[in-house]
Design a protein around this motif. Sequence first.
Motif, PDB file in Angstrom:
ATOM      1  N   PRO A  49       0.829  -1.206   0.000  1.00 13.86           N
ATOM      2  CA  PRO A  49       0.000   0.000   0.000  1.00 13.86           C
ATOM      3  C   PRO A  49       0.863   1.256   0.000  1.00 13.86           C
ATOM      4  O   PRO A  49       1.980   1.252   0.519  1.00 13.86           O
ATOM      5  CB  PRO A  49      -0.806  -0.126   1.310  1.00 13.86           C
ATOM      6  N   PHE A  50       0.330   2.321  -0.576  1.00 16.66           N
ATOM      7  CA  PHE A  50       1.111   3.547  -0.722  1.00 16.66           C
ATOM      8  C   PHE A  50       1.659   4.039   0.612  1.00 16.66           C
ATOM      9  O   PHE A  50       2.847   4.382   0.722  1.00 16.66           O
ATOM     10  CB  PHE A  50       0.256   4.645  -1.360  1.00 16.66           C
ATOM     11  N   ALA A  51       0.808   4.094   1.642  1.00 23.44           N
ATOM     12  CA  ALA A  51       1.234   4.615   2.944  1.00 23.44           C
ATOM     13  C   ALA A  51       2.369   3.775   3.520  1.00 23.44           C
ATOM     14  O   ALA A  51       3.360   4.305   4.035  1.00 23.44           O
ATOM     15  CB  ALA A  51       0.056   4.663   3.912  1.00 23.44           C
ATOM     16  N   LEU A  52       2.241   2.448   3.423  1.00 21.44           N
ATOM     17  CA  LEU A  52       3.284   1.556   3.939  1.00 21.44           C
ATOM     18  C   LEU A  52       4.583   1.743   3.162  1.00 21.44           C
ATOM     19  O   LEU A  52       5.674   1.823   3.753  1.00 21.44           O
ATOM     20  CB  LEU A  52       2.825   0.102   3.841  1.00 21.44           C
ATOM     21  N   SER A  53       4.473   1.816   1.841  1.00 24.32           N
ATOM     22  CA  SER A  53       5.658   1.997   1.005  1.00 24.32           C
ATOM     23  C   SER A  53       6.371   3.301   1.347  1.00 24.32           C
ATOM     24  O   SER A  53       7.605   3.352   1.428  1.00 24.32           O
ATOM     25  CB  SER A  53       5.265   1.993  -0.475  1.00 24.32           C
ATOM     26  N   LEU A  54       5.591   4.353   1.553  1.00 27.12           N
ATOM     27  CA  LEU A  54       6.167   5.651   1.872  1.00 27.12           C
ATOM     28  C   LEU A  54       6.915   5.595   3.203  1.00 27.12           C
ATOM     29  O   LEU A  54       8.060   6.065   3.309  1.00 27.12           O
ATOM     30  CB  LEU A  54       5.065   6.705   1.938  1.00 27.12           C
ATOM     31  N   VAL A  55       6.295   4.998   4.212  1.00 25.81           N
ATOM     32  CA  VAL A  55       6.909   4.912   5.544  1.00 25.81           C
ATOM     33  C   VAL A  55       8.186   4.083   5.492  1.00 25.81           C
ATOM     34  O   VAL A  55       9.226   4.473   6.040  1.00 25.81           O
ATOM     35  CB  VAL A  55       5.917   4.324   6.560  1.00 25.81           C
ATOM     36  N   VAL A  56       8.119   2.929   4.829  1.00 25.59           N
ATOM     37  CA  VAL A  56       9.285   2.055   4.749  1.00 25.59           C
ATOM     38  C   VAL A  56      10.447   2.768   4.057  1.00 25.59           C
ATOM     39  O   VAL A  56      11.594   2.733   4.526  1.00 25.59           O
ATOM     40  CB  VAL A  56       8.945   0.752   4.002  1.00 25.59           C
ATOM     41  N   ASN A  57      10.163   3.438   2.956  1.00 27.60           N
ATOM     42  CA  ASN A  57      11.225   4.113   2.209  1.00 27.60           C
ATOM     43  C   ASN A  57      11.837   5.269   3.006  1.00 27.60           C
ATOM     44  O   ASN A  57      13.058   5.480   2.981  1.00 27.60           O
ATOM     45  CB  ASN A  57      10.677   4.634   0.879  1.00 27.60           C
ATOM     46  N   VAL A  58      11.016   6.003   3.728  1.00 33.70           N
ATOM     47  CA  VAL A  58      11.528   7.088   4.570  1.00 33.70           C
ATOM     48  C   VAL A  58      12.428   6.518   5.662  1.00 33.70           C
ATOM     49  O   VAL A  58      13.509   7.057   5.949  1.00 33.70           O
ATOM     50  CB  VAL A  58      10.373   7.896   5.194  1.00 33.70           C
ATOM     51  N   VAL A  59      12.013   5.412   6.267  1.00 28.35           N
ATOM     52  CA  VAL A  59      12.814   4.779   7.315  1.00 28.35           C
ATOM     53  C   VAL A  59      14.148   4.290   6.752  1.00 28.35           C
ATOM     54  O   VAL A  59      15.201   4.431   7.394  1.00 28.35           O
ATOM     55  CB  VAL A  59      12.044   3.608   7.960  1.00 28.35           C
ATOM     56  N   LEU A  60      14.128   3.740   5.544  1.00 31.36           N
ATOM     57  CA  LEU A  60      15.361   3.241   4.925  1.00 31.36           C
ATOM     58  C   LEU A  60      16.372   4.365   4.700  1.00 31.36           C
ATOM     59  O   LEU A  60      17.561   4.216   5.022  1.00 31.36           O
ATOM     60  CB  LEU A  60      15.040   2.555   3.595  1.00 31.36           C
ATOM     61  N   ILE A  61      15.916   5.478   4.157  1.00 29.51           N
ATOM     62  CA  ILE A  61      16.834   6.594   3.905  1.00 29.51           C
ATOM     63  C   ILE A  61      17.274   7.230   5.225  1.00 29.51           C
ATOM     64  O   ILE A  61      18.430   7.654   5.366  1.00 29.51           O
ATOM     65  CB  ILE A  61      16.190   7.653   2.991  1.00 29.51           C
ATOM     66  N   ALA A  62      16.363   7.269   6.207  1.00 24.01           N
ATOM     67  CA  ALA A  62      16.729   7.791   7.531  1.00 24.01           C
ATOM     68  C   ALA A  62      17.813   6.917   8.162  1.00 24.01           C
ATOM     69  O   ALA A  62      18.739   7.417   8.805  1.00 24.01           O
ATOM     70  CB  ALA A  62      15.501   7.853   8.429  1.00 24.01           C
ATOM     71  N   LEU A  63      17.690   5.603   7.974  1.00 24.50           N
ATOM     72  CA  LEU A  63      18.707   4.677   8.500  1.00 24.50           C
ATOM     73  C   LEU A  63      20.063   4.974   7.878  1.00 24.50           C
ATOM     74  O   LEU A  63      21.081   5.016   8.579  1.00 24.50           O
ATOM     75  CB  LEU A  63      18.288   3.235   8.198  1.00 24.50           C
ATOM     76  N   PHE A  64      20.069   5.192   6.562  1.00 26.86           N
ATOM     77  CA  PHE A  64      21.322   5.545   5.887  1.00 26.86           C
ATOM     78  C   PHE A  64      21.878   6.855   6.439  1.00 26.86           C
ATOM     79  O   PHE A  64      23.078   6.974   6.717  1.00 26.86           O
ATOM     80  CB  PHE A  64      21.093   5.671   4.385  1.00 26.86           C
ATOM     81  N   GLY A  65      21.002   7.845   6.588  1.00 26.12           N
ATOM     82  CA  GLY A  65      21.447   9.137   7.079  1.00 26.12           C
ATOM     83  C   GLY A  65      22.034   9.056   8.477  1.00 26.12           C
ATOM     84  O   GLY A  65      23.072   9.668   8.760  1.00 26.12           O
ATOM     85  N   LEU A  66      21.392   8.302   9.352  1.00 29.30           N
ATOM     86  CA  LEU A  66      21.887   8.168  10.723  1.00 29.30           C
ATOM     87  C   LEU A  66      23.251   7.471  10.746  1.00 29.30           C
ATOM     88  O   LEU A  66      24.181   7.927  11.413  1.00 29.30           O
ATOM     89  CB  LEU A  66      20.879   7.392  11.570  1.00 29.30           C
TER      90      LEU A  66
END
Length: 263
Positions: A63-80
């Motif tokens: 689902p769009f909402a799930l995909s958006l959240v997962v992708n944001v978390v992935l890039i945030a993980l990289f950033g951290l």
Amino acid sequence: MGRLETRHRIASSRGGFIVSRMLALPVALVCYAAFFVSFVYLIGFIGAFEPLPTHVDKGMTGPFALSLVVNVVLIALFGLQHSIMARPAFKAGWTKFVPHSMERGVYCLATAGVLLIIFTFWHSIEGSLWSVSDPTLRMVFWAVFFLGWAILFISTWLLNHFELFGLAQAWRHFRGTEGAPSEFRTPLFYKMVRHPIYLGFFLGMWATPDMTYSHFLFASLFTIYIVIGISYEEKDLLTEFGQRYAEYRGKVGAFIPGIGKVK
């Protein structure tokens, strides 16, 4: 008893030093290889090259909402990971457990690991902002795409490619030599912009003839991370080089020549 214990400690420290000298170089080479492979894959991932098993437009679905959240978390993980491990305070504590000669290599290995997580769990999102059909214009987009990665790669060599990825530190440790103090230099691209590596990254991320929602999200999230991360990186550079870097910031733009000077 005290003399025997002291001798034992000296022998143990010498043995540990010899072991670390023997391990530093192969560990650094493995870390470099892992990072190099992951970064080459990243170029293909962003470019959505079809032979790859996953890319920015061919990932997991949901689902769009799930995909958006997962992708944001992935890039945030990289950033951290990328930002926290690069901070001097973290390095000071980290090098109590990881030898200084291996610290940069382990950092690159951790980055490769996070990129692998992104490649594996990235969620593609249907839809497109633009798709260029004209063959000549498509070639222009791809030329800018590859130009960006070329600028990034060349920029790593303009300063010290092997130092940046941990090989120089391991080689010096293997030989038992000390590195020269950090020197503030502005070769070639660095005379025009302060961060040519990130400029290359921006060109590589945004220059595409087919801007899908997935690609747009990936590029936007990474751009936000880079802009935030730059502020911390420049604080470290000011601490290291002082007035020289302050004057440099006042004369040279951040990513675009003449734009982003800091007085």
